[in-house]
Design a protein around this motif. Sequence first.
Motif, PDB file in Angstrom:
ATOM      1  N   ASN A   1      -0.043 117.925  -1.211  1.00  0.00           N
ATOM      2  CA  ASN A   1       1.342 117.934  -1.690  1.00  0.00           C
ATOM      3  C   ASN A   1       1.498 118.678  -3.019  1.00  0.00           C
ATOM      4  O   ASN A   1       2.591 118.773  -3.553  1.00  0.00           O
ATOM      5  CB  ASN A   1       1.892 116.518  -1.800  1.00  0.00           C
ATOM      6  CG  ASN A   1       1.217 115.697  -2.879  1.00  0.00           C
ATOM      7  OD1 ASN A   1       0.226 116.115  -3.488  1.00  0.00           O
ATOM      8  ND2 ASN A   1       1.735 114.505  -3.108  1.00  0.00           N
TER       9      ASN A   1
ATOM     10  N   LYS B   1       1.811 124.985  -2.282  1.00  0.00           N
ATOM     11  CA  LYS B   1       2.839 125.627  -1.471  1.00  0.00           C
ATOM     12  C   LYS B   1       2.317 126.981  -1.030  1.00  0.00           C
ATOM     13  O   LYS B   1       1.707 127.712  -1.809  1.00  0.00           O
ATOM     14  CB  LYS B   1       4.118 125.860  -2.275  1.00  0.00           C
ATOM     15  CG  LYS B   1       5.043 124.694  -2.360  1.00  0.00           C
ATOM     16  CD  LYS B   1       6.322 125.140  -3.048  1.00  0.00           C
ATOM     17  CE  LYS B   1       7.344 124.056  -3.034  1.00  0.00           C
ATOM     18  NZ  LYS B   1       8.582 124.479  -3.720  1.00  0.00           N
TER      19      LYS B   1
ATOM     20  N   SER C   1      10.417 128.491  -5.886  1.00  0.00           N
ATOM     21  CA  SER C   1       9.186 127.689  -5.933  1.00  0.00           C
ATOM     22  C   SER C   1       9.368 126.386  -6.691  1.00  0.00           C
ATOM     23  O   SER C   1       8.640 125.431  -6.460  1.00  0.00           O
ATOM     24  CB  SER C   1       8.046 128.499  -6.562  1.00  0.00           C
ATOM     25  OG  SER C   1       8.276 128.698  -7.940  1.00  0.00           O
TER      26      SER C   1
ATOM     27  N   ASN D   1      12.113 121.896  -3.762  1.00  0.00           N
ATOM     28  CA  ASN D   1      11.531 121.492  -2.477  1.00  0.00           C
ATOM     29  C   ASN D   1      12.323 122.055  -1.308  1.00  0.00           C
ATOM     30  O   ASN D   1      11.867 122.015  -0.172  1.00  0.00           O
ATOM     31  CB  ASN D   1      11.446 119.970  -2.378  1.00  0.00           C
ATOM     32  CG  ASN D   1      10.318 119.424  -3.223  1.00  0.00           C
ATOM     33  OD1 ASN D   1       9.304 120.083  -3.406  1.00  0.00           O
ATOM     34  ND2 ASN D   1      10.501 118.236  -3.755  1.00  0.00           N
TER      35      ASN D   1
ATOM     36  N   GLN E   1      14.013 124.863   1.116  1.00  0.00           N
ATOM     37  CA  GLN E   1      13.683 126.205   1.593  1.00  0.00           C
ATOM     38  C   GLN E   1      14.793 127.168   1.168  1.00  0.00           C
ATOM     39  O   GLN E   1      15.968 126.832   1.264  1.00  0.00           O
ATOM     40  CB  GLN E   1      13.571 126.211   3.128  1.00  0.00           C
ATOM     41  CG  GLN E   1      12.469 125.360   3.680  1.00  0.00           C
ATOM     42  CD  GLN E   1      11.104 125.988   3.487  1.00  0.00           C
ATOM     43  OE1 GLN E   1      10.946 127.193   3.477  1.00  0.00           O
ATOM     44  NE2 GLN E   1      10.100 125.144   3.327  1.00  0.00           N
TER      45      GLN E   1
ATOM     46  N   TRP F   1       8.182 128.198   3.037  1.00  0.00           N
ATOM     47  CA  TRP F   1       7.075 127.451   2.416  1.00  0.00           C
ATOM     48  C   TRP F   1       6.491 126.447   3.384  1.00  0.00           C
ATOM     49  O   TRP F   1       7.210 125.814   4.147  1.00  0.00           O
ATOM     50  CB  TRP F   1       7.565 126.654   1.203  1.00  0.00           C
ATOM     51  CG  TRP F   1       8.187 127.450   0.112  1.00  0.00           C
ATOM     52  CD1 TRP F   1       9.522 127.508  -0.196  1.00  0.00           C
ATOM     53  CD2 TRP F   1       7.535 128.289  -0.838  1.00  0.00           C
ATOM     54  NE1 TRP F   1       9.716 128.340  -1.271  1.00  0.00           N
ATOM     55  CE2 TRP F   1       8.515 128.819  -1.684  1.00  0.00           C
ATOM     56  CE3 TRP F   1       6.199 128.635  -1.049  1.00  0.00           C
ATOM     57  CZ2 TRP F   1       8.219 129.685  -2.734  1.00  0.00           C
ATOM     58  CZ3 TRP F   1       5.911 129.494  -2.092  1.00  0.00           C
ATOM     59  CH2 TRP F   1       6.904 130.007  -2.918  1.00  0.00           C
ATOM     60  N   GLN F   2       5.182 126.300   3.327  1.00  0.00           N
ATOM     61  CA  GLN F   2       4.473 125.224   4.032  1.00  0.00           C
ATOM     62  C   GLN F   2       3.435 124.649   3.080  1.00  0.00           C
ATOM     63  O   GLN F   2       3.063 125.284   2.090  1.00  0.00           O
ATOM     64  CB  GLN F   2       3.753 125.742   5.279  1.00  0.00           C
ATOM     65  CG  GLN F   2       4.665 126.085   6.423  1.00  0.00           C
ATOM     66  CD  GLN F   2       3.861 126.324   7.690  1.00  0.00           C
ATOM     67  OE1 GLN F   2       3.094 125.480   8.126  1.00  0.00           O
ATOM     68  NE2 GLN F   2       4.044 127.500   8.266  1.00  0.00           N
ATOM     69  N   ARG F   3       2.961 123.480   3.427  1.00  0.00           N
ATOM     70  CA  ARG F   3       1.889 122.841   2.665  1.00  0.00           C
ATOM     71  C   ARG F   3       0.707 122.617   3.606  1.00  0.00           C
ATOM     72  O   ARG F   3       0.899 122.426   4.801  1.00  0.00           O
ATOM     73  CB  ARG F   3       2.348 121.505   2.096  1.00  0.00           C
ATOM     74  CG  ARG F   3       3.464 121.654   1.068  1.00  0.00           C
ATOM     75  CD  ARG F   3       3.790 120.321   0.431  1.00  0.00           C
ATOM     76  NE  ARG F   3       4.906 120.395  -0.474  1.00  0.00           N
ATOM     77  CZ  ARG F   3       4.828 120.735  -1.758  1.00  0.00           C
ATOM     78  NH1 ARG F   3       3.667 121.041  -2.284  1.00  0.00           N
ATOM     79  NH2 ARG F   3       5.897 120.762  -2.520  1.00  0.00           N
TER      80      ARG F   3
ATOM     81  N   SER G   1      -0.112 126.310  -6.662  1.00  0.00           N
ATOM     82  CA  SER G   1      -0.243 124.867  -6.774  1.00  0.00           C
ATOM     83  C   SER G   1       0.576 124.400  -7.966  1.00  0.00           C
ATOM     84  O   SER G   1       1.044 125.214  -8.774  1.00  0.00           O
ATOM     85  CB  SER G   1      -1.712 124.469  -6.950  1.00  0.00           C
ATOM     86  OG  SER G   1      -2.187 124.901  -8.202  1.00  0.00           O
TER      87      SER G   1
END
Length: 181
Positions: free
Chosen positions: A53, A56, A83, A86, A88, A104-106, A142
Amino acid sequence: LAGLTAGPGRAMVSSCASVSGPAGVTPEVSITNRHPAVHVLVHHRWSDPLLSNQVKVALLRHDVPSNGVVPLGVLWPALIIASGSNAQPASLPDGWSKAGATVWQRPTDAIDPRVPRAVTFDVDLSSDQRGTAIVLLAVVMSDSNQISDADLDLGGGNKAATGDQLVVASPHVAAVSLFIE
């Protein structure tokens, strides 16, 4: 921090950041699969794991113009702003767009030191015509290592203005160019 790869049958193989030299982008990889899974490898070089978490990963795309030079335009400032949220981004500027379902994905799991973790994007190239050349640009950051305006610094007061320059300037970025057959 980033590298782009894909396994056998996944349509693309590239080991790290490289979009060609001064003359602009020359497609590196020919692709026939219109739905490749693109893996962005996240590297973490520290003694403690990095929680998922706190990371990104973005995968963006841009058509390669006839002169081979993929301009950044105002993409980087827009990504810096996005960035911090949270949410999109609704859209991206200057011909850039998301390459997958989201910008973005984690990662699904923590990133252990010295062991890269893949974040996979399902890319849909079905609307691209045969003979199209595109660039995929991966951006990894990060919580403790955010993207910033400093990523554009080429030294000597020069700033990256094109995709290939950004890859050279920033440790947060990797790219690959594709030719769609």
